[in-house]
Design a protein around this motif. Structure first.
Motif, PDB file in Angstrom:
ATOM      1  N   VAL A  13       0.769  -1.253   0.054  1.00  0.00           N
ATOM      2  CA  VAL A  13      -0.017   0.038  -0.096  1.00  0.00           C
ATOM      3  C   VAL A  13       0.788   1.164   0.194  1.00  0.00           C
ATOM      4  O   VAL A  13       1.735   1.362   0.776  1.00  0.00           O
ATOM      5  N   VAL A  14       0.684   2.269  -0.760  1.00  0.00           N
ATOM      6  CA  VAL A  14       1.199   3.246  -0.889  1.00  0.00           C
ATOM      7  C   VAL A  14       0.609   4.451  -0.400  1.00  0.00           C
ATOM      8  O   VAL A  14       0.922   5.635  -0.068  1.00  0.00           O
ATOM      9  N   LEU A  15      -0.851   4.284  -0.470  1.00  0.00           N
ATOM     10  CA  LEU A  15      -1.926   5.499   0.003  1.00  0.00           C
ATOM     11  C   LEU A  15      -3.034   4.789   0.344  1.00  0.00           C
ATOM     12  O   LEU A  15      -3.710   3.981  -0.217  1.00  0.00           O
ATOM     13  N   VAL A  16      -3.417   5.607   1.439  1.00  0.00           N
ATOM     14  CA  VAL A  16      -4.806   5.103   2.110  1.00  0.00           C
ATOM     15  C   VAL A  16      -5.732   6.292   2.309  1.00  0.00           C
ATOM     16  O   VAL A  16      -5.146   7.459   2.360  1.00  0.00           O
ATOM     17  N   VAL A  17      -7.005   6.187   1.849  1.00  0.00           N
ATOM     18  CA  VAL A  17      -8.077   7.448   1.820  1.00  0.00           C
ATOM     19  C   VAL A  17      -8.894   6.941   2.906  1.00  0.00           C
ATOM     20  O   VAL A  17      -9.614   5.858   2.945  1.00  0.00           O
ATOM     21  N   GLU A  18      -9.119   7.829   4.033  1.00  0.00           N
ATOM     22  CA  GLU A  18     -10.059   7.802   4.799  1.00  0.00           C
ATOM     23  C   GLU A  18     -11.100   8.900   4.723  1.00  0.00           C
ATOM     24  O   GLU A  18     -10.741  10.065   4.759  1.00  0.00           O
ATOM     25  N   ILE A  19     -12.485   8.857   4.593  1.00  0.00           N
ATOM     26  CA  ILE A  19     -13.597   9.716   4.562  1.00  0.00           C
ATOM     27  C   ILE A  19     -14.201   9.774   5.814  1.00  0.00           C
ATOM     28  O   ILE A  19     -14.701   8.768   6.255  1.00  0.00           O
ATOM     29  N   THR A  77       0.524  15.517  -6.426  1.00  0.00           N
ATOM     30  CA  THR A  77       1.682  15.200  -7.232  1.00  0.00           C
ATOM     31  C   THR A  77       2.454  14.096  -6.964  1.00  0.00           C
ATOM     32  O   THR A  77       3.300  13.537  -7.465  1.00  0.00           O
ATOM     33  N   ARG A  78       2.084  13.623  -5.653  1.00  0.00           N
ATOM     34  CA  ARG A  78       2.680  12.216  -4.965  1.00  0.00           C
ATOM     35  C   ARG A  78       1.541  11.529  -4.432  1.00  0.00           C
ATOM     36  O   ARG A  78       0.828  12.018  -4.129  1.00  0.00           O
ATOM     37  N   PRO A  79       1.512  10.166  -4.527  1.00  0.00           N
ATOM     38  CA  PRO A  79       2.542   9.232  -5.091  1.00  0.00           C
ATOM     39  C   PRO A  79       2.400   9.212  -6.736  1.00  0.00           C
ATOM     40  O   PRO A  79       3.359   8.641  -7.205  1.00  0.00           O
ATOM     41  N   PHE A  80       1.501   9.836  -7.129  1.00  0.00           N
ATOM     42  CA  PHE A  80       1.202  10.161  -8.433  1.00  0.00           C
ATOM     43  C   PHE A  80       0.420  11.290  -8.868  1.00  0.00           C
ATOM     44  O   PHE A  80      -0.142  11.884  -7.974  1.00  0.00           O
ATOM     45  N   THR A 140      -6.920  16.871   2.812  1.00  0.00           N
ATOM     46  CA  THR A 140      -5.622  16.966   3.160  1.00  0.00           C
ATOM     47  C   THR A 140      -4.683  15.711   3.008  1.00  0.00           C
ATOM     48  O   THR A 140      -5.098  14.482   3.426  1.00  0.00           O
ATOM     49  N   LEU A 141      -3.664  15.745   2.129  1.00  0.00           N
ATOM     50  CA  LEU A 141      -2.869  14.726   1.826  1.00  0.00           C
ATOM     51  C   LEU A 141      -1.545  14.908   2.845  1.00  0.00           C
ATOM     52  O   LEU A 141      -1.114  15.923   2.714  1.00  0.00           O
ATOM     53  N   PHE A 142      -1.295  13.585   3.466  1.00  0.00           N
ATOM     54  CA  PHE A 142      -0.309  13.792   4.497  1.00  0.00           C
ATOM     55  C   PHE A 142       0.846  12.647   3.938  1.00  0.00           C
ATOM     56  O   PHE A 142       0.521  11.669   3.191  1.00  0.00           O
ATOM     57  N   GLU A 143       2.127  13.113   4.000  1.00  0.00           N
ATOM     58  CA  GLU A 143       3.281  12.251   3.727  1.00  0.00           C
ATOM     59  C   GLU A 143       4.051  11.905   4.921  1.00  0.00           C
ATOM     60  O   GLU A 143       3.981  12.633   5.833  1.00  0.00           O
ATOM     61  N   LEU A 144       4.392  10.450   5.036  1.00  0.00           N
ATOM     62  CA  LEU A 144       4.999  10.058   6.385  1.00  0.00           C
ATOM     63  C   LEU A 144       6.414  10.757   6.244  1.00  0.00           C
ATOM     64  O   LEU A 144       7.223  10.314   5.224  1.00  0.00           O
ATOM     65  N   GLN A 145       6.612  11.630   7.366  1.00  0.00           N
ATOM     66  CA  GLN A 145       8.213  12.161   7.384  1.00  0.00           C
ATOM     67  C   GLN A 145       8.617  11.984   8.978  1.00  0.00           C
ATOM     68  O   GLN A 145       8.020  12.207   9.634  1.00  0.00           O
ATOM     69  N   ARG A 146       9.772  10.892   8.802  1.00  0.00           N
ATOM     70  CA  ARG A 146      10.240  10.869  10.245  1.00  0.00           C
ATOM     71  C   ARG A 146       9.140  10.295  11.161  1.00  0.00           C
ATOM     72  O   ARG A 146       9.285  10.486  12.338  1.00  0.00           O
ATOM     73  N   GLY A 147       8.713   9.313  10.665  1.00  0.00           N
ATOM     74  CA  GLY A 147       7.782   8.479  11.651  1.00  0.00           C
ATOM     75  C   GLY A 147       6.310   9.073  11.648  1.00  0.00           C
ATOM     76  O   GLY A 147       5.406   8.393  12.462  1.00  0.00           O
TER      77      GLY A 147
END
Length: 190
Positions: A114-120, A180-183, A157-164
């Motif tokens: 999994v690269v992305l999860v979406v929760e509504i 723009t990420r993951p695509f 809101t898109l969040f990216e994992l950074q330092r845990g």
């Protein structure tokens, strides 16, 4: 351990004083669980009703828009089982899951796929989506988390994992979100 159910819901979950496992949850009979979403965190069941139609409509809209951007490298699944960690006691069902390969089969994905999860966010899942699931997905090292908040207007809101931990990297404006990420993908919420 199990959350109370509605009277006459047909859901009969036997007690598990030592906690549940993923295999036990996946083995629950469909005829008893079809009206409930059953997830598992550290051996405890999270039981919630299936989302309302407007929620499902938004899932369909997002699925189409994410699928259009996913190309041949990724596949988008609505409501897929995701097994987290190697302890066998975490199973979540995000509204949408983006896997890093196409053509997967079976009843569940692992966090490694999994690269992305979406929760509504739903009225019955506010705390779980905003806090609990965000922490659990981060612990599983899932790279991206998209949180959608229905309202006037809907926001994302898109969040990216950074330092845990998840850090916000993009927020919708006027009901639109450009990923723009993951695509690359254009998300229109309204």
């Amino acid at each position: 351990m199990a959350a109370p159910t509605e009277p006459d819901s047909g859901l009969s979950i036997p007690p598990h004083p030592d906690g549940w496992t993923v295999d036990e949850v996946l083995a629950l009979p469909e005829d008893q669980t079809s009206l409930q979403r059953i997830e598992l965190v550290d051996g405890a069941l999270l039981v919630s009703p299936w989302p309302r139609l407007e929620h499902q409509r938004l899932v369909g809209t997002l699925w189409g828009q994410l699928s259009a951007g996913a190309g041949d490298q990724f596949e988008v699944f609505p409501g897929a089982n995701v097994v987290l960690g190697n302890r066998g006691n975490r199973l979540l069902i995000p509204d949408l899951v983006v896997a890093d390969e196409c053509g997967l089969t079976g009843v569940s994905l692992t966090e490694k796929q999994v690269v992305l999860v979406v929760e509504i966010v739903s009225p019955s899942s506010r705390v779980q989506d905003r806090i609990l699931k965000r922490v659990v997905y981060a612990e599983a090292l899932i790279p991206f988390y998209l949180l959608v908040e229905p309202g006037e207007p809907d926001t994302a809101t898109l969040f990216e994992l950074q330092r845990g931990e998840y850090e916000p990297i993009a927020k919708s404006e006027a009901g639109k979100l450009h990923l723009t990420r993951p695509f690359e993908a254009e998300i229109t919420l309204a």
